[in-house]
Write a protein that holds these residues in place. Structure first.
Motif, PDB file in Angstrom:
ATOM      1  N   LEU A   1       0.975  -1.057  -0.063  1.00  0.00           N
ATOM      2  CA  LEU A   1      -0.045  -0.036  -0.064  1.00  0.00           C
ATOM      3  C   LEU A   1       0.952   1.302  -0.090  1.00  0.00           C
ATOM      4  O   LEU A   1       1.632   1.334   1.005  1.00  0.00           O
ATOM      5  N   ALA A   2       0.814   2.090  -1.168  1.00  0.00           N
ATOM      6  CA  ALA A   2       1.663   3.374  -1.039  1.00  0.00           C
ATOM      7  C   ALA A   2       0.668   4.387  -1.073  1.00  0.00           C
ATOM      8  O   ALA A   2      -0.007   4.539  -1.835  1.00  0.00           O
ATOM      9  N   ASP A   3       0.937   5.389  -0.044  1.00  0.00           N
ATOM     10  CA  ASP A   3       0.183   6.509   0.292  1.00  0.00           C
ATOM     11  C   ASP A   3       0.919   7.626  -0.520  1.00  0.00           C
ATOM     12  O   ASP A   3       1.724   8.238   0.003  1.00  0.00           O
ATOM     13  N   GLU A   4       0.428   7.933  -1.522  1.00  0.00           N
ATOM     14  CA  GLU A   4       1.204   9.251  -2.253  1.00  0.00           C
ATOM     15  C   GLU A   4       2.648   9.179  -2.184  1.00  0.00           C
ATOM     16  O   GLU A   4       3.418   9.881  -1.785  1.00  0.00           O
ATOM     17  N   PRO A   5       3.033   7.883  -2.839  1.00  0.00           N
ATOM     18  CA  PRO A   5       4.683   7.829  -2.809  1.00  0.00           C
ATOM     19  C   PRO A   5       5.323   8.690  -3.628  1.00  0.00           C
ATOM     20  O   PRO A   5       6.636   8.659  -3.508  1.00  0.00           O
ATOM     21  N   ILE A   6       4.538   9.489  -4.535  1.00  0.00           N
ATOM     22  CA  ILE A   6       5.724  10.045  -5.379  1.00  0.00           C
ATOM     23  C   ILE A   6       5.421  11.778  -5.268  1.00  0.00           C
ATOM     24  O   ILE A   6       5.536  12.695  -6.047  1.00  0.00           O
ATOM     25  N   ALA A   7       4.653  11.956  -4.208  1.00  0.00           N
ATOM     26  CA  ALA A   7       3.994  13.379  -3.724  1.00  0.00           C
ATOM     27  C   ALA A   7       5.362  14.503  -3.633  1.00  0.00           C
ATOM     28  O   ALA A   7       5.133  15.731  -4.155  1.00  0.00           O
ATOM     29  N   SER A   8       6.332  14.273  -2.991  1.00  0.00           N
ATOM     30  CA  SER A   8       7.335  15.066  -3.136  1.00  0.00           C
ATOM     31  C   SER A   8       8.354  14.879  -4.073  1.00  0.00           C
ATOM     32  O   SER A   8       9.630  14.923  -3.403  1.00  0.00           O
ATOM     33  N   LEU A   9       8.290  14.105  -5.133  1.00  0.00           N
ATOM     34  CA  LEU A   9       9.399  13.749  -6.096  1.00  0.00           C
ATOM     35  C   LEU A   9       9.510  14.526  -7.201  1.00  0.00           C
ATOM     36  O   LEU A   9       8.419  14.862  -7.824  1.00  0.00           O
ATOM     37  N   ASP A  10      10.611  14.760  -7.652  1.00  0.00           N
ATOM     38  CA  ASP A  10      10.688  15.441  -9.081  1.00  0.00           C
ATOM     39  C   ASP A  10      10.269  14.575 -10.245  1.00  0.00           C
ATOM     40  O   ASP A  10      10.193  13.271  -9.955  1.00  0.00           O
ATOM     41  N   PRO A  11       9.990  14.972 -11.233  1.00  0.00           N
ATOM     42  CA  PRO A  11       9.100  13.973 -12.464  1.00  0.00           C
ATOM     43  C   PRO A  11      10.228  12.841 -12.468  1.00  0.00           C
ATOM     44  O   PRO A  11       9.409  11.946 -12.788  1.00  0.00           O
TER      45      PRO A  11
ATOM     46  N   ALA B   1       2.564  16.918 -16.969  1.00  0.00           N
ATOM     47  CA  ALA B   1       1.565  16.596 -16.375  1.00  0.00           C
ATOM     48  C   ALA B   1       1.075  17.606 -15.146  1.00  0.00           C
ATOM     49  O   ALA B   1       1.686  18.379 -14.808  1.00  0.00           O
ATOM     50  N   PRO B   2      -0.264  17.479 -15.078  1.00  0.00           N
ATOM     51  CA  PRO B   2      -0.900  18.298 -14.088  1.00  0.00           C
ATOM     52  C   PRO B   2      -0.338  18.255 -12.955  1.00  0.00           C
ATOM     53  O   PRO B   2       0.015  17.044 -12.300  1.00  0.00           O
ATOM     54  N   ALA B   3       0.091  19.346 -12.110  1.00  0.00           N
ATOM     55  CA  ALA B   3       0.703  18.860 -10.951  1.00  0.00           C
ATOM     56  C   ALA B   3      -0.138  19.688  -9.881  1.00  0.00           C
ATOM     57  O   ALA B   3      -0.284  20.875 -10.095  1.00  0.00           O
ATOM     58  N   PHE B   4      -0.503  19.058  -8.883  1.00  0.00           N
ATOM     59  CA  PHE B   4      -1.316  19.431  -7.707  1.00  0.00           C
ATOM     60  C   PHE B   4      -1.214  18.590  -6.604  1.00  0.00           C
ATOM     61  O   PHE B   4      -1.170  17.384  -6.766  1.00  0.00           O
ATOM     62  N   ALA B   5      -1.026  19.281  -5.362  1.00  0.00           N
ATOM     63  CA  ALA B   5      -0.550  18.356  -4.355  1.00  0.00           C
ATOM     64  C   ALA B   5      -1.515  18.634  -3.205  1.00  0.00           C
ATOM     65  O   ALA B   5      -2.509  19.614  -3.112  1.00  0.00           O
TER      66      ALA B   5
END
Ligand SMILES: Nc1ncnc2c1ncn2[C@@H]1O[C@H](COP(=O)(O)OP(=O)(O)OP(=O)(O)O)[C@@H](O)[C@H]1O
Ligand SMILES: [Mg+2]
Lengths: 279, 272
Positions: free
Chosen positions: A173-183, A275-279
């Motif tokens: 289970l990964a909860d927003e695993p890419i939220a703070s990563l650069d593209p 890509a659309p970016a919103f967090a």
């Protein structure tokens, strides 16, 4: 065989109904995206599935690989054993700040190795090697000896992913695993999750804010809104109208040039930066 | 987990924030209550005797004169007894810290169920609220005069203090790393060892060092009722009007405690 089965799950925090009669089934080997606006209950759902939170009153149950982990708001006796088979990447990474990154990653072994060895913190040479390989795989081999607190947000996120790789669980289970990563790191992490899902047949549930990624990497999407499942089906069927409904009307930047649907080779996909970016 | 939902949801409902009057009113009430308590205690505490400080200044001058000629001829003996006092404090503090680790975890509300927390806390309260001197008197009766009674007295009282301080540190931890450890299928003990202990260790060490300092001071006082160390010698010499010798001992104690304070302060800086 079903990997995750959730029946009738509701959760209230005070007056706030964070989950409302959620039911869903995820088969073994699936790769599922979990989307929804901020506060829609994604993290709460994930925390219930891995047995860190228990449901509010009502006849609910959650089964993992055919075994009950919680029933009607109570964890079962097997919960602890089942947790070992479910790896979790938390939204806030949840590393032990004062310890080295390597120790944090090694903790992924705790559910698998004999209890006495884990308690003494004796990890074998192989386990240490595997931990370093996991760090290399997520692209941060150089920080192994750094204190976790000194890592950047993106590095912490990847260290947390390395910890779950070491766990070798059946479900991830990964909860927003890419939220703070650069593209490019984001793509790398999604590739790793996809590879883990494909090669090790690990069932993956990934919560995401980037619908773009959901479409590209996850054949199936589950969308939450105000704690209710409002969409559950092939990611390719997500329409712009549905997204507006999910995220509200002031989310034009979200609208996708209704386009490449699964499966698309990542190489040929539009540059992720656009890509659309919103967090 | 996040609390951003209200502000970030699609159509945010207007949230009214009420001014918080209760807070400032509470502060006023606290000050008034303090004033009332002070007035109430004035008589029983014989605060009206304060002029005696000045009318009896002759006695004080006499004391001062004798104390100002310390006699260090026996300093080896004093130093030796001072070391015994340190050793008493060392063992008392060490045993207390060791026992307070499990007890502190067991009396933390976020770690143990209430039916464990409450009994452990009550016992620890009893240890803490009873002065070392009382325990020392009890232990002198039980195990005889001497340093060991002092060690036991410090041990019991300090365990009570540590259990409270340690458990407060545990209650203030970040729960998220612990949950991460739990999610790997770890056992409860492993959760505590790897999720909790790393977070509280610096505080625990700092408390222990700090308490060691005060236990050295306490150990000198325990000497007065026969629990060994320099306190015992000091008390005997004051009772025999050997003020110059007593003065030398006091100076040795002062220097030792100051050095210790300094060293442990530096060490605590290292850990925090
Ligand atoms: N421990 C808690 N106490 C009180 N309210 C909570 C708690 N956990 C979650 N909530 C509330 O439940 C709702 C769902 O939260 P959740 O964290 O699951 O949202 P999310 O979909 O993960 O959002 P995000 O995309 O911002 O991470 C929110 O309104 C949140 O404020
Ligand atoms: Mg969340």
């Amino acid at each position: 065989m079903t990997a995750i089965s959730v029946r009738n799950l509701s959760k209230s925090f005070g007056k706030k109904r964070a989950l409302d009669e959620v039911s869903l089934d995820i088969k073994r080997g699936e790769m599922v995206a979990l989307i929804g606006a901020s506060g829609s209950g994604k993290s709460t759902l994930i925390r219930h599935i891995c047995g860190l939170d228990t449901a509010s009153a009502g006849h609910s149950n959650i089964e993992i690989l055919g075994k009950l982990i919680q029933e009607s708001g109570k964890l079962t006796a097997e919960a602890r054993a089942i947790r070992g088979r479910v790896g979790v990447v938390f939204q806030q990474f949840n590393l032990v700040n004062r310890l080295s990154v390597l120790s944090n990653v090694l903790f992924g072994n705790l559910g698998r190795i004999p209890a006495w060895r884990g308690t003494l913190g004796w990890f074998s040479a192989e386990e240490k090697k595997a931990a370093r390989e996991a760090l290399a795989r997520v692209g941060i081999p150089e920080v192994a000896w750094q204190r976790a607190s000194t890592l950047s947000g993106g590095q912490q996120q990847r260290a947390a992913i390395a910890r779950t790789l070491v766990q070798r669980s059946d479900i991830l289970l990964a909860d927003e695993p890419i939220a703070s990563l650069d593209p490019s790191s984001a793509r790398r992490v999604m590739e790793i999750l996809a590879a883990v899902n494909r090669d090790q047949e690990i069932t993956c549930v990934v919560s995401l804010h980037q619908v773009e990624y959901a479409r590209r990497y996850c054949p199936r999407t589950i969308a939450l809104r105000d704690g209710r499942v409002v969409f559950d089906g092939p990611s390719s069927q997500l329409t712009n109208r549905m997204l507006v409904e999910l995220y509200g009307s002031n989310s034009e930047e979200l609208i996708l040039p209704d386009a490449p649907t699964y499966p698309v080779k990542p190489k040929r996909a539009a540059p992720v930066g656009s890509a659309p970016a919103f967090a | 987990m996040t609390d951003t939902s209200n502000t970030a949801s699609p159509r945010p409902a207007p949230v009214e924030i009420e001014p918080n009057w209760t807070r400032s009113r509470g502060t006023t009430i606290c000050w008034i209550a303090l004033a009332v308590l002070l007035a109430w205690s004035w008589g029983p505490a014989e605060m009206s005797n304060w002029p005696h400080l000045f009318t009896d200044s002759g006695n004080m001058a006499q004391y001062a004169k004798e104390f100002s000629h310390p006699d260090f001829s026996d300093w080896r003996y004093y130093a030796q007894e001072m070391v015994v006092t340190l050793q008493i404090a060392l063992w008392g503090t060490f045993l207390a810290a060791a026992l307070a680790v499990p007890l502190g975890v067991l009396s933390a509300r976020n770690m143990a169920p209430w039916y464990v927390v409450q009994p452990v806390r009550r016992v620890m309260d009893a240890c803490r609220s009873t002065h070392e001197l009382v325990f020392a008197v009890l232990f002198v009766v039980a195990v005889g005069l001497g340093p060991f009674a002092g060690v036991m007295a410090l041990f019991v009282h300090t365990t009570g203090i540590f259990a409270k301080l340690f458990s407060e540190a545990v209650e203030a931890i970040d729960a998220r790393p612990v949950e991460a450890i739990r999610s790997t299928g770890a056992s409860r003990i492993q959760e505590v060892l790897f999720g909790v202990v790393p977070q509280v260790m610096p505080l625990w060490i700092s408390f222990t060092l700090y308490r060691f300092e005060s236990n050295v001071r306490a150990a000198t006082v325990l000497g007065v009722i026969g629990a060994g160390g320099i306190g015992q010698v000091l008390f005997e010499s004051i009772r025999g009007f050997y003020y110059p010798q007593a003065s030398a001992m006091l100076i040795i104690m002062l220097v030792t405690v100051s050095v210790l304070d300094f060293v442990s302060q530096q060490m605590r800086k290292l850990f925090l």
